[in-house]
Design an enzyme around this catalytic site. Structure first.
Site, PDB file in Angstrom:
ATOM      1  N   SER B 226      40.876  71.251  23.930  1.00  0.00           N
ATOM      2  CA  SER B 226      40.466  71.242  22.523  1.00  0.00           C
ATOM      3  C   SER B 226      39.219  70.398  22.299  1.00  0.00           C
ATOM      4  CB  SER B 226      41.589  70.649  21.655  1.00  0.00           C
ATOM      5  OG  SER B 226      42.764  71.397  21.781  1.00  0.00           O
ATOM      6  N   HIS B 301      47.476  69.565  16.049  1.00  0.00           N
ATOM      7  CA  HIS B 301      48.361  69.646  17.214  1.00  0.00           C
ATOM      8  C   HIS B 301      49.467  68.584  17.169  1.00  0.00           C
ATOM      9  CE1 HIS B 301      46.207  72.872  19.135  1.00  0.00           C
ATOM     10  NE2 HIS B 301      45.064  72.208  19.076  1.00  0.00           N
TER      11      HIS B 301
END
Lengths: 376, 376, 376, 376
Positions: B226, B301
């Site tokens: 990410s 997340h």
């Protein structure tokens, strides 16, 4: 689940105070959010799970069934209805034709849910969906893939039918769809008790009309052959009401009907005049407290913009047809050029569209007929 | 549309009065109905028309775009968001795999909407969806059949990757899916501006994990690669904040970074220590006003229950990767045994799950490293 | 595989003897079975396996490619062709529209296989299949699900087009399909080398005509815009043939054409007369040994029952168009009332249907034109 | 249609002459083409039309029905069979599961075509396809979309079943598919008379085994529960054949069976020994003229590579089960490790695979049993 999961009372009181102070659009909306029962969020979360939507529809049905005993469930029921109306908005429904290539899982439900003219097993079902002059359409929701939500059965004919028997007869000889001039909606059934109050029927009829016009452009007449479910009950009541809608002769005539009203044709035929007249009064004049037609089927079609085209005598001689409506049925006509105007006149002022022949039935019975009736 | 189509003020005042008198569940709910802005019913009616849902999503996007200039549209925007959140509830979404057999109409949108690592035309797209070790999944809504609402791109690998370059390289040699041990979520993109605020991403990741586990049961590691979009901006701010989260040495080191931060590897490598340390502080300690991680990707997340598994140096050397995050990327690990616990600890107390190696980065820089940094 | 897997010679000899003895239908058929090469049964068995059909089509392509070097493969090739003709019988093919909702896997093949007017990437493809006035249809076989076997590109227009440039231009402004009067088949491509000799094209055109008539009943003209692939080669040959089909003036004019025949319009225009005349002779008079038109495209459309409607000058100015056909193209007209008659007259006696204006081109050049040509 | 549309006799004579002169592969193949009956091309052309394939299958059925009266149709029938075998090659068939979500049009055919254990209407059908421990699969051809060509009914069980009654009972309690260890093929039915002679059954069983193994990997035993259609007829014949396969005692025992063989259990049970022994002889020793098992079901499964696992007494007490097989049934076991070897041994030398317990039945009856039989 109700009292405990309504709006947060402290937050609500505070939002009310804010609103009363400023009365802006912002405080109005904040009040709306504060007033939302927490039940709604719970239902939205239930819907996240696989099979959630189907489970919620079933839960609503359970709530409806308990409502009589547990009046405190009414707010929960209202929340269910609110969310389900939003989720089953017509924009999310899919029209599909039901025919002999449809899955057994769906067809089985058509057999089970048919509410107007009972389907006696798979052979009877087949006669209603397979012949060239029969159609059946249903609305489906993507999340309830095998559940027809509402379905309509259609017969393609050469004229507006006067009776349902011939339509449903095992001996019926199908005609070519391309030769038909008339589409007859002879049965509409809702299937999901849990969706009671979510309205589908008007959209279904309109979309089926579009579908048929595209496939069979020569069909020019769209009409129902509908039951009059409350007629006999109303008749029995009127019979004893000297100042009611019916004149003396008609009331007298009605008293001659036996309880189940299953006379032979000989005894039945002379009743045609008074019954037709009474039915016209029932459909056009008998109203609920808030000024709407007392007959639920009439209410539905008139609200959709149909007009009362014809009342048919000896049209449904089944046990139910006789006990509910003395064998009478109605054709509601969906004239595409008039639907919008009829709908608005009905919605605005309760105005009921009816053909000339139906309106004539409201006029006093002619002397000749009186005489005949007196002989009964 | 806003002021004129809010709640009926007279009815609302009356409902408030009723509620204040009795405070029952019934009056509370009546207040809720009275407070509903009439805008909502208008939007529900728009949805009845064919193509209504798509039109409403577009209207919402227009409203969002005008919100800055027209703050009075905020209530309307809130109504849109309320209805769209309900209609795009996860229960109504369908997960579909996107691959080379998907329609061009949909693939074209994947190219256009990819928000993380740009897709350069059809050949580049093909490299992301067709090889045996690549997967792409999207959520669709039945009413927006050709519009992926959100999609995730997945690489199947033999280990947790440290950099994105190799994953996207045209020279990548695919491996057999059955040989992979790790599924890497390396890009998640929302596509519909009009659905901003409707949350899909967490459901998408969870369902894709399920899907992959069913098809490829040998895959045991589910992890992201990410971006850290806010890192450099925060660094620049911290650099001038003597009492901030960073110690003196790190702050000094950072000032050595040039504006675009595109040094050669020689100049870059000595920065590894301070940048890794700073990133750990950024991800675990830098918080918004309400105590959440300042980084939006981390927030997403961590809220889903993932843990910060590893920070990778020189992981994204694209222009954007360098300017936003000095080339660093993060692996968030979705450990199926921990997701629920992590999610709850984060939701309840803002607790951030992180691996031992990431937590160690928070500890003071060791003397040897200090010495090296001083030389920069 | 050939010699070893032909018919069993001993059994064949015996069947011949039986047949010669009795000459019954039974012994004739027994002879047929005995004569079947064992190769055919081998191919039928290959087809049992998953992916067998695709593998067989590929094998046939390999055989075709080796046929030049290995003339002994001819019987094997004939067996392949026999079985594939039977298996790809039109009754087993499915017509599907190709548009922007078609899968990328199929569209990619359309780009690759387009044989007439090259498709330059995805944007060019899109211009041919997505606009309202474009159509593309292909035949598929159920066992080769993602392989278009043959496809045709269609432009819907307001008139029979004279040139292909405008049809393919990126600047083309689409018209509404409902406004078109003419469907132009401007490209037909076979895709499977392994199916060479299996004829699909005539069925494709006929079924696409039916499809278009059903969807767009106002379209009355079905026409091609076709290349003349062998024209220039024939011209070069005729140029040196004093007793050939062309008269002296035309032959003289032709010698003025440069090799690549890419003159400016100024130099080109005066050639119109002789070239149009020569093309008419080429299409109507130039024959193969067995009396069929020498041009393969003409053969195909004339056999299907089309008529040569118009020859167009300066119609395809692409490099290929100029080098193969001096820029000329032909419209073959599929007049539904004439197709059957044309087809039969062509099949029976090689009679070529052509419009009056094309037939006039065969007549001797008028003096005025001669004069002009002399000036060249 | 036969005599007139056979091979062109003149061309055939010429091709024979050419072949006899050179005997090359080319002349051999030319002879093959010349020998092809023109009937085949006619049938291929019929197939071009929409619905052609279905029509051809029907025509073949008509030809088969007339074959007895019109022996001259045999060549035509052979041509049909040749083409249909090629067109219905397993490579073109599609396996589909039949369950309650299958269309009524297909299910109706399953009811009608079930050839082994009659299906009594829709409720009985449902019991065979809907419960968790039932499966049904069919082969379809793309051109006959709603026509199952052959279907097999499967019960998932915990052991190899000894009798069919419990499997079909309305009172059967379904088990979870995941708990089953055994898949029982208890009925296989061909549906298309017009495809008689085209073999599907072996492919069907193999592919269903693969399908089940993929879905339910814990299933380790694949077995049939099969009828013995010719057993009683053979018994009656053997009874009067002193030098046949059966010993004296068994023959004597058999004479005690009454005509319909529907005794009470008391009378039936003592017959177990002789009948089991006789059945073993019938299945393993009774052969047709060309050395194959006389029982058609045994032939089918043994050719597929199955082994005779067990003979079951009192296994099918239906009227047909008793009259055809004295109530006995057989389990044929498909042991995946042995299928190939069994198939080859059977094909090469007619070797019949049988379990030890079945083989023991061939050995002379032990004295104790003899004694019992003597008492009958």
């Amino acid at each position: 689940m109700c009292a405990g999961f309504g709006a947060d009372r402290v937050a609500l009181a505070s939002a009310i105070a804010d609103y009363q102070e400023s009365q802006s659009e912002d405080t109005a909306q904040a009040l709306y959010w504060a007033a939302e029962p927490r039940r709604q969020e719970i239902v939205r979360r239930l819907n996240l799970a696989p099979g959630g939507t189907a489970a919620i529809v079933k839960m609503r049905a359970l709530v409806l069934d308990s409502l009589q005993q547990h009046k405190d469930l009414a707010p929960l029921d209202a929340d269910f209805l609110h969310l389900l109306s939003s989720w089953f908005n017509r924009g999310f429904l899919v029209l599909r034709r039901i025919d002999w290539s449809t899955s057994a899982a769906i067809l089985e439900k058509v057999i089970r849910y048919e509410a107007v003219h009972e389907i006696n097993g798979w052979d009877d079902l087949r006669r209603r969906i397979e012949p060239s002059d029969r159609r059946c359409f249903a609305f489906f929701h993507p999340q309830l893939a095998d559940e027809p939500l509402i379905f309509v059965e259609v017969a393609l004919t050469a004229a507006i039918p006067r009776a349902v028997g011939a339509l449903l007869s095992p001996d019926h000889q199908p005609m070519a769809a391309e030769a038909a001039t008339t589409a007859v909606f002879y049965s509409i059934s809702n299937t999901q008790r849990g969706l009671a109050g979510v309205s589908f029927g008007d959209f279904l009829i309109k979309q089926v009309v579009e579908e048929l016009r595209r496939d069979l452009p020569q069909i020019a007449t769209f009409v129902t052959l509908s039951p009059i479910p409350g007629f006999v009950a109303w008749l029995r009541h009127e019979q004893a009401a000297p100042n009611g809608l019916l004149d003396e002769e008609t009331r007298t005539a009605i008293t001659k009907m036996d309880a189940a009203w299953t006379p032979s044709a000989d005894a039945r035929d002379p009743m045609e005049g008074p019954l037709m007249k009474a039915a016209a009064h029932y459909l056009l004049r008998a109203k609920t407290g808030n000024g709407l037609p007392i007959d639920p089927v009439a209410r539905f079609h008139l609200r959709n913009g149909a007009r009362i085209e014809r009342i048919n005598f000896a049209a449904d001689l089944s046990k139910r047809g006789l006990s509910q409506a003395a064998g009478l049925m109605v054709n509601y006509l969906y004239d595409l050029d008039e639907i919008e105007r009829n709908h608005e006149a009905f919605a605005a002022g309760g105005e009921i569209a009816a053909s000339g022949q139906v309106q004539k039935l409201l006029v006093s019975v002619a002397p000749a007929l009186k005489h005949q009736m007196n002989r009964l």
